[in-house]
Enzyme design. Structure first.
Site, PDB file in Angstrom:
ATOM      1  N   ASP A  67      24.891 -36.472 -21.802  1.00 18.10           N
ATOM      2  CA  ASP A  67      25.784 -35.765 -20.883  1.00 18.10           C
ATOM      3  C   ASP A  67      26.476 -36.722 -19.909  1.00 18.10           C
ATOM      4  O   ASP A  67      26.170 -37.920 -19.860  1.00 18.10           O
ATOM      5  CB  ASP A  67      25.010 -34.679 -20.125  1.00 18.10           C
ATOM      6  CG  ASP A  67      23.720 -35.177 -19.477  1.00 18.10           C
ATOM      7  OD1 ASP A  67      23.503 -36.403 -19.430  1.00 18.10           O
ATOM      8  OD2 ASP A  67      22.932 -34.347 -19.017  1.00 18.10           O
ATOM      9  N   ASN A 136      15.260 -26.198 -13.301  1.00 14.68           N
ATOM     10  CA  ASN A 136      15.479 -24.847 -13.829  1.00 14.68           C
ATOM     11  C   ASN A 136      15.335 -24.812 -15.354  1.00 14.68           C
ATOM     12  O   ASN A 136      15.757 -23.866 -16.002  1.00 14.68           O
ATOM     13  CB  ASN A 136      16.863 -24.325 -13.414  1.00 14.68           C
ATOM     14  CG  ASN A 136      17.998 -25.204 -13.927  1.00 14.68           C
ATOM     15  OD1 ASN A 136      17.767 -26.160 -14.671  1.00 14.68           O
ATOM     16  ND2 ASN A 136      19.215 -24.890 -13.540  1.00 14.68           N
ATOM     17  N   HIS A 138      16.773 -26.948 -17.474  1.00 14.86           N
ATOM     18  CA  HIS A 138      17.921 -27.402 -18.267  1.00 14.86           C
ATOM     19  C   HIS A 138      17.578 -28.682 -19.031  1.00 14.86           C
ATOM     20  O   HIS A 138      16.742 -29.472 -18.605  1.00 14.86           O
ATOM     21  CB  HIS A 138      19.201 -27.545 -17.430  1.00 14.86           C
ATOM     22  CG  HIS A 138      19.286 -28.684 -16.487  1.00 14.86           C
ATOM     23  ND1 HIS A 138      19.604 -28.542 -15.155  1.00 14.86           N
ATOM     24  CD2 HIS A 138      19.130 -30.026 -16.657  1.00 14.86           C
ATOM     25  CE1 HIS A 138      19.641 -29.715 -14.569  1.00 14.86           C
ATOM     26  NE2 HIS A 138      19.356 -30.643 -15.460  1.00 14.86           N
ATOM     27  N   GLU A 143      22.622 -25.433 -18.886  1.00 15.65           N
ATOM     28  CA  GLU A 143      22.031 -24.629 -17.820  1.00 15.65           C
ATOM     29  C   GLU A 143      21.542 -23.288 -18.363  1.00 15.65           C
ATOM     30  O   GLU A 143      21.961 -22.860 -19.446  1.00 15.65           O
ATOM     31  CB  GLU A 143      23.104 -24.380 -16.741  1.00 15.65           C
ATOM     32  CG  GLU A 143      23.596 -25.646 -16.039  1.00 15.65           C
ATOM     33  CD  GLU A 143      22.629 -26.160 -14.971  1.00 15.65           C
ATOM     34  OE1 GLU A 143      21.408 -25.992 -15.117  1.00 15.65           O
ATOM     35  OE2 GLU A 143      23.109 -26.744 -13.986  1.00 15.65           O
TER      36      GLU A 143
HETATM   37  C1  GLP Z   1      20.203 -34.156 -14.683  1.00 18.72           C
HETATM   38  C2  GLP Z   1      20.493 -34.553 -16.129  1.00 18.72           C
HETATM   39  C3  GLP Z   1      19.363 -34.215 -17.058  1.00 18.72           C
HETATM   40  C4  GLP Z   1      18.055 -34.652 -16.445  1.00 18.72           C
HETATM   41  C5  GLP Z   1      17.800 -33.858 -15.194  1.00 18.72           C
HETATM   42  C6  GLP Z   1      16.526 -34.249 -14.484  1.00 18.72           C
HETATM   43  O1  GLP Z   1      20.785 -32.966 -14.287  1.00 18.72           O
HETATM   44  N1  GLP Z   1      21.681 -33.977 -16.624  1.00 18.72           N
HETATM   45  O2  GLP Z   1      19.590 -34.811 -18.309  1.00 18.72           O
HETATM   46  O3  GLP Z   1      17.006 -34.444 -17.357  1.00 18.72           O
HETATM   47  O4  GLP Z   1      18.874 -34.047 -14.291  1.00 18.72           O
HETATM   48  O5  GLP Z   1      16.725 -35.423 -13.772  1.00 18.72           O
HETATM   49  P1  GLP Z   1      15.610 -36.207 -13.013  1.00 18.72           P
HETATM   50  O6  GLP Z   1      14.884 -36.979 -14.053  1.00 18.72           O
HETATM   51  O7  GLP Z   1      16.357 -37.088 -12.055  1.00 18.72           O
HETATM   52  O8  GLP Z   1      14.743 -35.210 -12.342  1.00 18.72           O
END
Ligand code: GLP
Length: 244
Positions: A67, A136, A138, A143
């Site tokens: 992403d 959440n 995702h 989402e």
């Molecule tokens: C972001 C990314 C995800 C990631 C998530 C959790 O929104 N798009 O791919 O898994 O956050 O991130 P973190 O590891 O910083 O908690």
């Protein structure tokens, strides 16, 4: 489903990195699906260390990132292009011509954007997809929704994701409201998935995703149907899970 609880963040990172190194050693032309976020930082550091001591060679691999935020230039310090350079690509011998990350160019030209999924297929499909997880539930930027998405698309980020990710920006107003992401269908096509999660803030989403009903309201829950998934979580992230 393999569900592994590690003592802490460090051991979660080490185990996930070992699995990725094994994958690349077994198939030096592996196609890896890569993730961003704070969680994989430790495992990327371990991959860089393994490369430096000659334990792994990334020259033959192809990578597809999950992403990217809409509207951030690749040089913006919070863009995922920047993240990947900082944490992995500029430290190892991945061929940048085969390191794909969704970007604006692809989105402005819709037929080309649709080919991000097709490009993954043309590369032979993803051998190993690395995932983090949002608070959440995702995955990528898929989402909670009424349906599971198929291919790459643009999403409107939820308020909870904007708030969670605002810690990395100067203010919440600077967090982009939209993002490009692989679809759930793309993720489910990967031959193998490793999901990592760490810390109390992920405890609910880990429990709901892997021990609750499968529903697009918790996008990661679909991974319960994946035939080759390994979930590696530290004790804090596993604390609400019904595991010994
Ligand atoms: C972001 C990314 C995800 C990631 C998530 C959790 O929104 N798009 O791919 O898994 O956050 O991130 P973190 O590891 O910083 O908690």
């Amino acid at each position: 489903m393999e569900f592994i609880v590690t003592k802490d963040y460090k051991s979660m990172s080490t185990l996930a990195a070992e699995r990725i190194v094994e994958q690349v050693r077994e198939n030096p032309r592996s196609v890896l699906g890569l993730a961003t976020g704070s969680t994989p930082e430790g495992l990327y550091a371990e991959l860089v260390a393994a490369y430096r001591v000659g334990d792994v060679d990334f020259a033959g691999i192809t990578t597809f990132n999950l992403d990217e935020y809409c509207g951030l230039s690749p040089d913006h310090s919070q863009s995922y292009h920047y993240f990947m350079r900082e944490h992995l690509i500029s430290h190892v011998n991945i061929d940048e011509a085969r390191a794909f990350i969704p970007n604006e160019e692809l989105v402005n030209d819709r037929p080309a954007w649709e080919t991000y999924s097709a490009r993954m297929d043309a590369a032979g499909g993803v051998d190993l997809q690395l995932l983090g997880i949002g608070q959440n539930g995702h995955i990528g930027f898929n989402e909670p929704d009424d349906n599971f998405s198929k291919g790459c698309h643009i999403v409107e980020l939820t308020e909870s994701t904007i708030q969670a990710n605002s810690r990395l920006f100067d203010s919440v107003d600077e967090v982009p409201r939209r993002a490009y992401t692989m679809g759930i269908g793309d993720i489910m096509k990967a031959r193998r998935v490793i999901l990592v999660a760490s810390g109390d803030s992920k405890a609910e989403s880990v429990r709901d995703s892997f021990f609750g009903p499968v529903t697009p309201r918790i996008p990661a829950s679909i991974l319960q149907f994946h035939h080759n998934i390994c979930v590696i979580v530290d004790e804090a992230a596993a604390k609400l899970c019904p595991v010994g």
